[in-house]
Design a protein around this motif. Sequence first.
Motif, PDB file in Angstrom:
ATOM      1  N   SER A  83       0.820  -1.206   0.000  1.00  0.00           N
ATOM      2  CA  SER A  83       0.000   0.000   0.000  1.00  0.00           C
ATOM      3  C   SER A  83       0.859   1.263   0.000  1.00  0.00           C
ATOM      4  O   SER A  83       0.588   2.223  -0.735  1.00  0.00           O
ATOM      5  CB  SER A  83      -0.925  -0.007   1.226  1.00  0.00           C
ATOM      6  OG  SER A  83      -1.693   1.174   1.289  1.00  0.00           O
ATOM      7  N   ILE A  84       1.909   1.261   0.803  1.00  0.00           N
ATOM      8  CA  ILE A  84       2.797   2.427   0.887  1.00  0.00           C
ATOM      9  C   ILE A  84       3.533   2.648  -0.427  1.00  0.00           C
ATOM     10  O   ILE A  84       3.657   3.783  -0.906  1.00  0.00           O
ATOM     11  CB  ILE A  84       3.794   2.255   2.045  1.00  0.00           C
ATOM     12  CG1 ILE A  84       3.072   2.356   3.394  1.00  0.00           C
ATOM     13  CG2 ILE A  84       4.904   3.305   1.965  1.00  0.00           C
ATOM     14  CD1 ILE A  84       3.927   1.976   4.581  1.00  0.00           C
ATOM     15  N   SER A  85       4.026   1.565  -1.036  1.00  0.00           N
ATOM     16  CA  SER A  85       4.742   1.685  -2.316  1.00  0.00           C
ATOM     17  C   SER A  85       3.834   2.271  -3.389  1.00  0.00           C
ATOM     18  O   SER A  85       4.241   3.140  -4.165  1.00  0.00           O
ATOM     19  CB  SER A  85       5.257   0.311  -2.764  1.00  0.00           C
ATOM     20  OG  SER A  85       6.241  -0.169  -1.886  1.00  0.00           O
ATOM     21  N   LEU A  86       2.592   1.802  -3.431  1.00  0.00           N
ATOM     22  CA  LEU A  86       1.640   2.301  -4.420  1.00  0.00           C
ATOM     23  C   LEU A  86       1.294   3.766  -4.171  1.00  0.00           C
ATOM     24  O   LEU A  86       1.197   4.558  -5.112  1.00  0.00           O
ATOM     25  CB  LEU A  86       0.371   1.446  -4.400  1.00  0.00           C
ATOM     26  CG  LEU A  86       0.535  -0.005  -4.883  1.00  0.00           C
ATOM     27  CD1 LEU A  86      -0.737  -0.796  -4.624  1.00  0.00           C
ATOM     28  CD2 LEU A  86       0.897  -0.042  -6.360  1.00  0.00           C
ATOM     29  N   ARG A 143       6.332 -14.286 -10.976  1.00  0.00           N
ATOM     30  CA  ARG A 143       7.769 -14.129 -11.185  1.00  0.00           C
ATOM     31  C   ARG A 143       8.053 -13.527 -12.555  1.00  0.00           C
ATOM     32  O   ARG A 143       8.925 -12.665 -12.702  1.00  0.00           O
ATOM     33  CB  ARG A 143       8.461 -15.487 -11.057  1.00  0.00           C
ATOM     34  CG  ARG A 143       9.976 -15.413 -11.262  1.00  0.00           C
ATOM     35  CD  ARG A 143      10.597 -16.788 -11.205  1.00  0.00           C
ATOM     36  NE  ARG A 143      10.476 -17.378  -9.884  1.00  0.00           N
ATOM     37  CZ  ARG A 143      10.766 -18.642  -9.617  1.00  0.00           C
ATOM     38  NH1 ARG A 143      11.147 -19.455 -10.590  1.00  0.00           N
ATOM     39  NH2 ARG A 143      10.655 -19.092  -8.387  1.00  0.00           N
ATOM     40  N   SER A 144       7.306 -13.973 -13.562  1.00  0.00           N
ATOM     41  CA  SER A 144       7.481 -13.443 -14.910  1.00  0.00           C
ATOM     42  C   SER A 144       7.177 -11.945 -14.961  1.00  0.00           C
ATOM     43  O   SER A 144       7.923 -11.167 -15.568  1.00  0.00           O
ATOM     44  CB  SER A 144       6.565 -14.196 -15.884  1.00  0.00           C
ATOM     45  OG  SER A 144       6.647 -13.647 -17.181  1.00  0.00           O
ATOM     46  N   CYS A 145       6.093 -11.546 -14.307  1.00  0.00           N
ATOM     47  CA  CYS A 145       5.734 -10.125 -14.263  1.00  0.00           C
ATOM     48  C   CYS A 145       6.807  -9.328 -13.521  1.00  0.00           C
ATOM     49  O   CYS A 145       7.167  -8.222 -13.939  1.00  0.00           O
ATOM     50  CB  CYS A 145       4.391  -9.932 -13.572  1.00  0.00           C
ATOM     51  SG  CYS A 145       2.950 -10.457 -14.522  1.00  0.00           S
ATOM     52  N   ASN A 146       7.298  -9.891 -12.423  1.00  0.00           N
ATOM     53  CA  ASN A 146       8.318  -9.191 -11.634  1.00  0.00           C
ATOM     54  C   ASN A 146       9.610  -9.030 -12.431  1.00  0.00           C
ATOM     55  O   ASN A 146      10.275  -7.990 -12.365  1.00  0.00           O
ATOM     56  CB  ASN A 146       8.591  -9.944 -10.338  1.00  0.00           C
ATOM     57  CG  ASN A 146       9.259  -9.083  -9.292  1.00  0.00           C
ATOM     58  OD1 ASN A 146       8.882  -7.927  -9.106  1.00  0.00           O
ATOM     59  ND2 ASN A 146      10.246  -9.615  -8.607  1.00  0.00           N
ATOM     60  N   GLU A 147       9.959 -10.048 -13.192  1.00  0.00           N
ATOM     61  CA  GLU A 147      11.149  -9.961 -14.046  1.00  0.00           C
ATOM     62  C   GLU A 147      10.968  -8.892 -15.115  1.00  0.00           C
ATOM     63  O   GLU A 147      11.915  -8.188 -15.474  1.00  0.00           O
ATOM     64  CB  GLU A 147      11.434 -11.317 -14.683  1.00  0.00           C
ATOM     65  CG  GLU A 147      11.965 -12.357 -13.698  1.00  0.00           C
ATOM     66  CD  GLU A 147      12.126 -13.729 -14.322  1.00  0.00           C
ATOM     67  OE1 GLU A 147      11.703 -13.902 -15.495  1.00  0.00           O
ATOM     68  OE2 GLU A 147      12.672 -14.628 -13.648  1.00  0.00           O
ATOM     69  N   ARG A 195       9.071  -1.016  -8.661  1.00  0.00           N
ATOM     70  CA  ARG A 195       9.888  -2.201  -8.349  1.00  0.00           C
ATOM     71  C   ARG A 195       9.588  -2.702  -6.943  1.00  0.00           C
ATOM     72  O   ARG A 195       9.464  -3.909  -6.718  1.00  0.00           O
ATOM     73  CB  ARG A 195      11.363  -1.854  -8.477  1.00  0.00           C
ATOM     74  CG  ARG A 195      12.330  -3.005  -8.148  1.00  0.00           C
ATOM     75  CD  ARG A 195      13.675  -2.470  -7.744  1.00  0.00           C
ATOM     76  NE  ARG A 195      13.578  -1.615  -6.563  1.00  0.00           N
ATOM     77  CZ  ARG A 195      14.437  -0.625  -6.299  1.00  0.00           C
ATOM     78  NH1 ARG A 195      15.429  -0.368  -7.116  1.00  0.00           N
ATOM     79  NH2 ARG A 195      14.286   0.092  -5.191  1.00  0.00           N
ATOM     80  N   ASP A 196       9.478  -1.774  -5.995  1.00  0.00           N
ATOM     81  CA  ASP A 196       9.182  -2.152  -4.612  1.00  0.00           C
ATOM     82  C   ASP A 196       7.844  -2.885  -4.520  1.00  0.00           C
ATOM     83  O   ASP A 196       7.725  -3.901  -3.822  1.00  0.00           O
ATOM     84  CB  ASP A 196       9.144  -0.909  -3.713  1.00  0.00           C
ATOM     85  CG  ASP A 196      10.518  -0.260  -3.551  1.00  0.00           C
ATOM     86  OD1 ASP A 196      11.533  -0.932  -3.862  1.00  0.00           O
ATOM     87  OD2 ASP A 196      10.567   0.904  -3.113  1.00  0.00           O
ATOM     88  N   ALA A 197       6.836  -2.362  -5.217  1.00  0.00           N
ATOM     89  CA  ALA A 197       5.518  -2.996  -5.209  1.00  0.00           C
ATOM     90  C   ALA A 197       5.594  -4.400  -5.795  1.00  0.00           C
ATOM     91  O   ALA A 197       5.028  -5.355  -5.245  1.00  0.00           O
ATOM     92  CB  ALA A 197       4.515  -2.141  -5.993  1.00  0.00           C
ATOM     93  N   GLY A 198       6.318  -4.537  -6.900  1.00  0.00           N
ATOM     94  CA  GLY A 198       6.477  -5.852  -7.524  1.00  0.00           C
ATOM     95  C   GLY A 198       7.190  -6.827  -6.614  1.00  0.00           C
ATOM     96  O   GLY A 198       6.824  -8.005  -6.535  1.00  0.00           O
ATOM     97  N   ASN A 199       8.209  -6.346  -5.907  1.00  0.00           N
ATOM     98  CA  ASN A 199       8.959  -7.216  -4.999  1.00  0.00           C
ATOM     99  C   ASN A 199       8.099  -7.687  -3.832  1.00  0.00           C
ATOM    100  O   ASN A 199       8.217  -8.829  -3.387  1.00  0.00           O
ATOM    101  CB  ASN A 199      10.194  -6.483  -4.461  1.00  0.00           C
ATOM    102  CG  ASN A 199      11.307  -6.377  -5.500  1.00  0.00           C
ATOM    103  OD1 ASN A 199      11.335  -7.144  -6.456  1.00  0.00           O
ATOM    104  ND2 ASN A 199      12.198  -5.425  -5.315  1.00  0.00           N
ATOM    105  N   VAL A 200       7.231  -6.802  -3.329  1.00  0.00           N
ATOM    106  CA  VAL A 200       6.337  -7.190  -2.228  1.00  0.00           C
ATOM    107  C   VAL A 200       5.393  -8.296  -2.693  1.00  0.00           C
ATOM    108  O   VAL A 200       5.193  -9.304  -2.002  1.00  0.00           O
ATOM    109  CB  VAL A 200       5.527  -5.983  -1.712  1.00  0.00           C
ATOM    110  CG1 VAL A 200       4.459  -6.450  -0.719  1.00  0.00           C
ATOM    111  CG2 VAL A 200       6.438  -4.972  -1.041  1.00  0.00           C
ATOM    112  N   ILE A 201       4.801  -8.111  -3.874  1.00  0.00           N
ATOM    113  CA  ILE A 201       3.875  -9.114  -4.408  1.00  0.00           C
ATOM    114  C   ILE A 201       4.597 -10.441  -4.621  1.00  0.00           C
ATOM    115  O   ILE A 201       4.094 -11.513  -4.261  1.00  0.00           O
ATOM    116  CB  ILE A 201       3.252  -8.628  -5.732  1.00  0.00           C
ATOM    117  CG1 ILE A 201       2.384  -7.384  -5.490  1.00  0.00           C
ATOM    118  CG2 ILE A 201       2.411  -9.736  -6.371  1.00  0.00           C
ATOM    119  CD1 ILE A 201       1.914  -6.698  -6.754  1.00  0.00           C
TER     120      ILE A 201
END
Length: 209
Positions: A83-86, A143-147, A195-201
């Motif tokens: 939530s904070i990253s977004l 993982r694919s989306c995060n990459e 990037r932070d949001a993606g890493n959290v997910i």
Amino acid sequence: MFSLQRLLGKEDKFFDLLEASAQESRTSVQALIRFMQNPDQLKTLDEFILSRRKEKKINDEISHALCTTFVTALEREDIEALSISLYKIPKTVEKIAERILIAPHLFKGLDMTRQVRLLEKATDTVVTMIRELRRGVNMESIRSCNEQLQVVEGEADKLILELLKDLYSGQHDAVKVVFLKDIFELIEKVFDRCRDAGNVINHVVLKNS
């Protein structure tokens, strides 16, 4: 396979709020694209202020829901971190527009189309990742989306380096150098928040897959 809905025990509420937050982040970036077009036209920060206020309201709703909902397997810190990253995305985008509005003559002539299009791609990917969570997808999809987010960030870093190389060439006024460097750093921060949001997910999926 897992269901974030089951973990949260709150039906679709958290999904709805997180997805709305991600969409608001994307909306702010789309507003920035429009803002950077037609530099000779009068601009205001109205779109950015509205987007940031909506994001803040969503962030507050998430915080309230976390305080009033018993969260089982999913840690509260994960929802709060996402939530904070977004929330920081439209907030930082507004700062970019704010700086440009202060001294539009220093920004005029600079083509940032590729950078902001990458920002749009990054926020699109974050929205997709949250929607995938709603479906309870497997780890490989997230993982694919995060990459993909990492690739977008890498491309953006290369573009910023090109701009900095020109900025430090000695051909520009010192005030313009300071002004544009500030803009570039703020744009980089937006990519960092995505990037932070993606890493959290990705972290949530790894813990619960």
